[in-house]
Design a protein around this motif. Structure first.
Motif, short mmCIF file in Angstrom:
data_model
loop_
_atom_site.label_atom_id
_atom_site.label_comp_id
_atom_site.label_asym_id
_atom_site.label_seq_id
_atom_site.Cartn_x
_atom_site.Cartn_y
_atom_site.Cartn_z
N VAL A 24 30.29 46.76 26.25
CA VAL A 24 31.68 46.31 26.26
C VAL A 24 31.80 45.03 25.45
O VAL A 24 31.05 44.08 25.66
N HIS A 25 32.74 45.02 24.52
CA HIS A 25 32.90 43.88 23.63
C HIS A 25 34.36 43.47 23.56
O HIS A 25 35.26 44.21 23.92
N GLU A 26 34.59 42.27 23.08
CA GLU A 26 35.95 41.83 22.80
C GLU A 26 35.97 41.20 21.42
O GLU A 26 36.21 41.86 20.42
N SER A 52 35.94 48.67 23.88
CA SER A 52 36.57 47.36 24.02
C SER A 52 36.83 47.05 25.50
O SER A 52 36.78 47.94 26.36
N THR A 53 37.13 45.80 25.78
CA THR A 53 37.45 45.41 27.16
C THR A 53 38.71 46.12 27.65
O THR A 53 38.80 46.48 28.82
N TYR A 56 37.74 49.59 28.60
CA TYR A 56 36.92 49.57 29.82
C TYR A 56 37.81 49.49 31.06
O TYR A 56 37.57 50.18 32.05
N ARG A 57 38.83 48.66 31.00
CA ARG A 57 39.75 48.53 32.13
C ARG A 57 40.48 49.86 32.41
O ARG A 57 40.77 50.20 33.55
N ALA A 70 27.69 43.60 28.67
CA ALA A 70 28.86 42.83 28.26
C ALA A 70 28.46 41.85 27.16
O ALA A 70 27.54 41.05 27.34
N SER A 74 33.95 36.53 27.49
CA SER A 74 35.21 37.22 27.79
C SER A 74 34.95 38.63 28.31
O SER A 74 35.56 39.07 29.29
N ALA A 75 34.05 39.35 27.66
CA ALA A 75 33.73 40.71 28.10
C ALA A 75 33.06 40.69 29.47
O ALA A 75 33.33 41.56 30.32
N VAL A 78 35.59 40.43 32.19
CA VAL A 78 36.31 41.69 32.40
C VAL A 78 35.48 42.65 33.25
O VAL A 78 35.97 43.24 34.21
N VAL A 79 34.21 42.83 32.89
CA VAL A 79 33.40 43.81 33.63
C VAL A 79 33.10 43.33 35.04
O VAL A 79 32.83 44.14 35.94
#
Length: 304
Positions: A24-26, A52-53, A56-57, A70, A74-75, A78-79
């Protein structure tokens, strides 16, 4: 030809569906691609999915693999918030960023830290600048920094930290940096993604240059921008460490793996500042033998 393309598309989506790890990246999309392209060199992992984040959401929890990597702070936030009960691995993240965020995670997590251990950084700093005593440390107030631990480590080297937590807007940062630079011999920076945005780093280092003060950076990018030196691990070493964690978790997903710094660290100096301040640096061989540190191009070449 049409059948071949359909088969290719089908095989791609089948690989994604059967992926054992999702990345997961941003803001670190390029870094994510590097990880995916390199991870197979150090493990037999195949089919790592990159999303992307936002995606993922939105994804159904049951459609995601158990292991989540992650990329960046930032990522990782999110996770931590979405889809609990996954196994999380953070990479390209500072130790303090990870510790501040992981406390709120609903999932088991570990990390490959960027930068280097505090004790090693202080030891090298004191060797290079033996006459300093006060270290200014500015950090974003969202970061849960263990000031008592930092002060304890500093005392081992006859040093003392001057702490300055700050909001992360530019005006607040410049104001507190101006104040801190007047009360410290050296500015000691840590990996703090919310504080050290690229433009702010440039502004801060220009301020220190005008004041004839030195900053010690947490990464080679800081040195390129104007810090005196940094101890760091390159992308190759971080991906190797990530591969090692993934191999262990695939063998035993319930295994507890402590966060870690990659073992093979490098050191880089700013030659302009070395000359400007008239510093005498230890040899590359001394840095390797006494601190376990390599130059940018590696220890093997330094000893040829």
């Amino acid at each position: 030809m049409k059948q071949f393309l359909l088969a290719l598309v089908f095989s791609f989506f089948a690989a994604v569906a059967n992926a054992s790890v999702v990345l997961v990246h941003e803001e670190n999309f390029n870094a994510g691609n590097v990880i995916i392209n390199k991870i197979g060199v150090y493990s037999d992992l195949t089919g790592m999915e990159s999303i992307s984040t936002i995606e993922y959401r939105q994804r159904d929890r049951n459609s995601l693999p158990m292991i989540v990597v992650a990329v960046g702070l930032s990522a990782f936030r999110v996770v931590c918030d979405a889809h609990p009960d996954k196994i999380l691995i953070a990479i390209l993240i500072g130790k303090e960023e990870y510790l501040s965020t992981s406390k709120a995670c609903n999932s088991k997590s570990t990390a490959v830290f960027s930068g280097a251990d505090l004790s090693l950084r202080l030891e090298v700093l004191k060797y290079i600048l033996p006459n300093i005593s006060r270290l200014g440390l500015v950090y974003s107030n969202r970061l849960n920094l263990d000031e008592a631990y930092y002060q304890e480590q500093a005392r081992f080297h006859d040093l003392n930290f001057v702490f300055s937590p700050t909001p992360s807007d530019r005006n607040s940062i410049i104001k507190i940096m101006n104040h801190t630079v007047m009360n410290a011999d050296v500015i000691f920076s840590i990996i703090d993604s919310e504080l050290y945005q690229p433009q702010i780093i440039q502004d801060v280092l220009r301020l220190f240059f005008r004041q004839r003060k030195i900053m010690v950076g947490p990464s080679n990018n800081f040195v390129k921008a104007g810090a005196l030196f940094a101890i760091y691990s390159d992308a190759e070493e971080q991906i190797k460490s990530l591969a090692g964690i993934l191999i262990q978790l695939q063998g035993n997903p319930y295994k507890i793996i402590s966060p870690l710094y990659p073992p093979n660290l490098k050191i880089v100096f700013n030659p302009y500042l070395v000359r400007s301040f008239g510093l005498v640096l230890p040899s590359e061989k001394y840095l390797e033998n006494n601190f376990g540190l390599c130059p940018e191009y590696g220890c093997a070449k330094a000893l040829d």
